[in-house]
Design an enzyme around this catalytic site. Structure first.
Site, PDB file in Angstrom:
ATOM      1  N   ARG A 137       0.869  -1.178   0.000  1.00  0.00           N
ATOM      2  CA  ARG A 137       0.000   0.000   0.000  1.00  0.00           C
ATOM      3  C   ARG A 137       0.906   1.228   0.000  1.00  0.00           C
ATOM      4  NH1 ARG A 137      -2.834   1.654   4.010  1.00  0.00           N
ATOM      5  NH2 ARG A 137      -1.224   1.020   5.454  1.00  0.00           N
ATOM      6  N   ARG A 185      -3.813  10.241   0.966  1.00  0.00           N
ATOM      7  CA  ARG A 185      -4.843  10.857   1.795  1.00  0.00           C
ATOM      8  C   ARG A 185      -5.407  12.078   1.073  1.00  0.00           C
ATOM      9  NH1 ARG A 185      -2.018  11.830   7.187  1.00  0.00           N
ATOM     10  NH2 ARG A 185      -2.097   9.604   7.663  1.00  0.00           N
ATOM     11  N   ARG A 226      19.343  -5.659   5.239  1.00  0.00           N
ATOM     12  CA  ARG A 226      19.841  -4.385   4.736  1.00  0.00           C
ATOM     13  C   ARG A 226      20.373  -3.638   5.960  1.00  0.00           C
ATOM     14  NH1 ARG A 226      21.877  -2.422   0.396  1.00  0.00           N
ATOM     15  NH2 ARG A 226      21.265  -0.306  -0.101  1.00  0.00           N
ATOM     16  N   ARG A 270      17.769  10.135   4.417  1.00  0.00           N
ATOM     17  CA  ARG A 270      17.145  11.193   5.208  1.00  0.00           C
ATOM     18  C   ARG A 270      18.125  11.855   6.161  1.00  0.00           C
ATOM     19  NH1 ARG A 270      12.888   7.933   9.112  1.00  0.00           N
ATOM     20  NH2 ARG A 270      14.372   6.466  10.001  1.00  0.00           N
ATOM     21  N   GLU A 289      21.381   9.425   7.220  1.00  0.00           N
ATOM     22  CA  GLU A 289      21.158   7.980   7.238  1.00  0.00           C
ATOM     23  C   GLU A 289      21.425   7.391   5.850  1.00  0.00           C
ATOM     24  OE1 GLU A 289      17.694   7.062   9.765  1.00  0.00           O
ATOM     25  OE2 GLU A 289      17.206   5.575   8.250  1.00  0.00           O
ATOM     26  N   TYR A 306      10.378  -7.348  10.679  1.00  0.00           N
ATOM     27  CA  TYR A 306      10.397  -5.950  11.104  1.00  0.00           C
ATOM     28  C   TYR A 306       9.247  -5.726  12.070  1.00  0.00           C
ATOM     29  CZ  TYR A 306      10.266  -1.019  11.580  1.00  0.00           C
ATOM     30  OH  TYR A 306      10.270   0.231  12.153  1.00  0.00           O
ATOM     31  N   ASP A 341       7.500  -2.928  14.713  1.00  0.00           N
ATOM     32  CA  ASP A 341       7.502  -1.626  15.357  1.00  0.00           C
ATOM     33  C   ASP A 341       7.671  -1.853  16.860  1.00  0.00           C
ATOM     34  OD1 ASP A 341       7.335   0.372  13.424  1.00  0.00           O
ATOM     35  OD2 ASP A 341       5.197   0.043  13.120  1.00  0.00           O
TER      36      ASP A 341
HETATM   37  P1  FAD Z   1      16.946  -4.847  19.429  1.00  0.00           P
HETATM   38  O1  FAD Z   1      16.497  -3.526  19.827  1.00  0.00           O
HETATM   39  O2  FAD Z   1      17.703  -5.045  18.219  1.00  0.00           O
HETATM   40  O3  FAD Z   1      17.623  -5.579  20.659  1.00  0.00           O
HETATM   41  C1  FAD Z   1      18.354  -6.782  20.522  1.00  0.00           C
HETATM   42  C2  FAD Z   1      19.587  -6.675  21.415  1.00  0.00           C
HETATM   43  O4  FAD Z   1      20.234  -7.941  21.448  1.00  0.00           O
HETATM   44  C3  FAD Z   1      20.595  -5.665  20.894  1.00  0.00           C
HETATM   45  O5  FAD Z   1      20.922  -4.758  21.915  1.00  0.00           O
HETATM   46  C4  FAD Z   1      21.798  -6.528  20.501  1.00  0.00           C
HETATM   47  O6  FAD Z   1      23.032  -5.867  20.710  1.00  0.00           O
HETATM   48  C5  FAD Z   1      21.641  -7.714  21.441  1.00  0.00           C
HETATM   49  N1  FAD Z   1      22.292  -8.946  20.939  1.00  0.00           N
HETATM   50  C6  FAD Z   1      22.145  -9.501  19.713  1.00  0.00           C
HETATM   51  N2  FAD Z   1      22.910 -10.607  19.614  1.00  0.00           N
HETATM   52  C7  FAD Z   1      23.557 -10.752  20.802  1.00  0.00           C
HETATM   53  C8  FAD Z   1      24.506 -11.690  21.303  1.00  0.00           C
HETATM   54  N3  FAD Z   1      24.960 -12.694  20.544  1.00  0.00           N
HETATM   55  N4  FAD Z   1      24.947 -11.540  22.573  1.00  0.00           N
HETATM   56  C9  FAD Z   1      24.522 -10.520  23.349  1.00  0.00           C
HETATM   57  N5  FAD Z   1      23.629  -9.588  22.915  1.00  0.00           N
HETATM   58  C10 FAD Z   1      23.155  -9.697  21.657  1.00  0.00           C
HETATM   59  N6  FAD Z   1       9.799   1.215  15.670  1.00  0.00           N
HETATM   60  C11 FAD Z   1       8.801   2.097  15.903  1.00  0.00           C
HETATM   61  O7  FAD Z   1       7.807   1.753  16.544  1.00  0.00           O
HETATM   62  N7  FAD Z   1       8.903   3.400  15.461  1.00  0.00           N
HETATM   63  C12 FAD Z   1       9.976   3.844  14.755  1.00  0.00           C
HETATM   64  O8  FAD Z   1      10.031   5.023  14.380  1.00  0.00           O
HETATM   65  C13 FAD Z   1      11.025   2.923  14.478  1.00  0.00           C
HETATM   66  N8  FAD Z   1      12.108   3.313  13.788  1.00  0.00           N
HETATM   67  C14 FAD Z   1      13.096   2.415  13.506  1.00  0.00           C
HETATM   68  C15 FAD Z   1      14.198   2.840  12.777  1.00  0.00           C
HETATM   69  C16 FAD Z   1      15.202   1.955  12.455  1.00  0.00           C
HETATM   70  C17 FAD Z   1      16.383   2.431  11.664  1.00  0.00           C
HETATM   71  C18 FAD Z   1      15.102   0.597  12.867  1.00  0.00           C
HETATM   72  C19 FAD Z   1      16.156  -0.396  12.488  1.00  0.00           C
HETATM   73  C20 FAD Z   1      14.021   0.165  13.620  1.00  0.00           C
HETATM   74  C21 FAD Z   1      12.997   1.064  13.942  1.00  0.00           C
HETATM   75  N9  FAD Z   1      11.902   0.683  14.720  1.00  0.00           N
HETATM   76  C22 FAD Z   1      10.895   1.583  14.967  1.00  0.00           C
HETATM   77  C23 FAD Z   1      11.791  -0.700  15.253  1.00  0.00           C
HETATM   78  C24 FAD Z   1      12.376  -0.858  16.677  1.00  0.00           C
HETATM   79  O9  FAD Z   1      13.732  -0.521  16.656  1.00  0.00           O
HETATM   80  C25 FAD Z   1      12.172  -2.313  17.136  1.00  0.00           C
HETATM   81  O10 FAD Z   1      10.812  -2.607  17.245  1.00  0.00           O
HETATM   82  C26 FAD Z   1      12.813  -2.670  18.494  1.00  0.00           C
HETATM   83  O11 FAD Z   1      14.028  -2.053  18.711  1.00  0.00           O
HETATM   84  C27 FAD Z   1      12.999  -4.172  18.563  1.00  0.00           C
HETATM   85  O12 FAD Z   1      13.509  -4.550  19.837  1.00  0.00           O
HETATM   86  P2  FAD Z   1      14.240  -5.951  20.012  1.00  0.00           P
HETATM   87  O13 FAD Z   1      14.457  -6.147  21.464  1.00  0.00           O
HETATM   88  O14 FAD Z   1      13.522  -7.002  19.262  1.00  0.00           O
HETATM   89  O15 FAD Z   1      15.609  -5.800  19.217  1.00  0.00           O
END
Ligand code: FAD
Length: 366
Positions: free
Chosen positions: A171, A175, A248, A279, A299, A347, A349
């Protein structure tokens, strides 16, 4: 066994899980390979400005339970994401709305805008879009595609739109009102003081070891707790036995500017192919911070290689098939829980990550 749970990763998934099971007396050890907690939501205060170290993070959700949950740990402001796109010397509002159409074609009514888009779609006469280019033209017409979608998307994925699968753009929000609010969600905002404070509160009573990679001493970590909550890359966990999942990556380039206000908005997209970044983020606008200087971050999307951060999963057919095999192995594990964006190769949020962590913790407790 010393702990009930070893949690690998201190992002939202690991931290919410630790907080929830900790409330019921379960003991957790969190290991984190980075030198800070928070994963990708980490914010760092530099020169009085909360910098979103791993890209702009704007919280938005329709889920009241998650919204109320998070508001226990921080007060949120009423930030509304209204990005602007720059194409050559032209400036457009996003998401595509009446302000964008007025700038593009000078039309003032929804009727006029709809007619132009319809005419452009008919001119191209795409029946079954075979690639992203055809899909986007089919959705928004040639002009918007050429100026606002093509360059940005090609930089983002490192491939021509005509070579990208159409499913990437299911999509394109269009708007027909003068409304620049990017998200349709009921709740939206930025935690005043940044995201790191939330993670610190979630982990307040939990032992955390930073700079500690699960894989450097795997045997030790596998024997330290009754269960493991693993939030790292699932293919790495299984020694890439079915092959590597593709991602990516991004490169961030930050600079301090000796001016109060650099671009007048938190997020400006550069949709021209010639400019290598997608951006520029000006962090102070997330919280309306009053300082003499400002910090901006460019970025750049880049190819993912080992040792780069895996940011966006490439959920095409090839990778989905590989992931399904890892998922099957994961489902048969008794004492390992896979959670979060890297372990689920999806992915998410922030609100979805939190929702999933709450659900997983609840299942453990019941
Ligand atoms: P992460 O935050 O990736 O945490 C995983 C952790 O595990 C990391 O700290 C990593 O270092 C650690 N780890 C991995 N492997 C190991 C290992 N072998 N040993 C020890 N530690 C390890 N969401 C929104 O709602 N709004 C937004 O505007 C938004 N913008 C984003 C922009 C970008 C560029 C990106 C990439 C994501 C965005 N998100 C956004 C999504 C958001 O970042 C995620 O939903 C969230 O961070 C996921 O949390 P997580 O705990 O799954 O993963």
């Amino acid at each position: 066994m010393l702990y009930d749970y070893l949690i690998v990763g201190s992002g939202f998934f690991g931290s919410v899980f630790a907080y929830e099971v900790g409330k019921l007396g379960k003991s957790c050890l969190v290991i984190e390979k980075r030198d800070h907690v928070g994963g990708n939501v980490f914010t760092e205060n530099l020169n009085g400005i909360n910098v979103h170290k791993y890209g702009a993070h704007i919280f938005h959700t329709n889920d009241k339970e998650v919204w109320d949950y998070l508001n226990q740990f921080a007060e949120f402001n009423r930030y509304t994401n209204s990005p602007v796109a720059i194409y050559k010397d032209e400036l457009y509002n996003l998401p595509f709305n009446m302000n964008t159409f007025y700038k593009m074609w000078g039309c003032k009514t929804p009727e006029e805008a709809k007619k132009i888009i319809e005419k452009q779609r008919n001119n191209e006469n795409v029946q079954n879009p075979k690639n992203l280019e055809e899909q986007a033209i089919n959705l928004v017409g040639r002009d918007i595609y050429a100026k606002l979608v093509k360059g940005y998307t090609e930089k983002q994925w490192g491939k021509k739109c005509s070579e990208l699968p159409s499913f990437i753009i299911k999509r394109l929000p269009v708007r027909f009102t003068y409304d620049n609010n990017y998200f349709n969600d009921k709740y939206q905002g930025i935690p005043i003081g940044g995201y790191t404070q939330i993670i610190e509160k979630l982990l307040k009573n939990v032992k955390v070891k930073l700079n500690t990679n699960f894989f450097t001493d795997r045997e030790k970590w596998e024997n330290i707790a009754n269960k493991i909550v693993y939030t790292g890359m699932i293919d790495k966990y299984y020694g890439y036995c079915y092959g590597k999942l593709e991602y990516r990556s991004l490169k961030f380039e930050s600079e301090i500017k000796n001016i109060e206000n650099f671009q007048g908005n938190a997020v400006i997209n550069y949709t021209e192919n010639k400019i290598p970044y997608t951006r520029i983020i000006e962090h102070k606008h997330f919280e309306n911070t009053k300082t003499n200087k400002t910090i901006i971050t460019k970025e750049y999307p880049i190819k993912y290689k080992e040792n780069e951060e895996p940011y966006y999963p490439i959920n095409d057919d090839k990778n989905s098939k590989i992931y399904k095999k890892y998922e099957k192995l994961a489902k048969n594990e008794e004492n390992i829980i896979f959670g979060g964006r890297l372990a689920k190769y999806k992915y998410y949020d922030m609100w979805e990550t939190i929702k999933e962590a709450l659900k997983t913790a609840k299942n453990e407790i019941n």
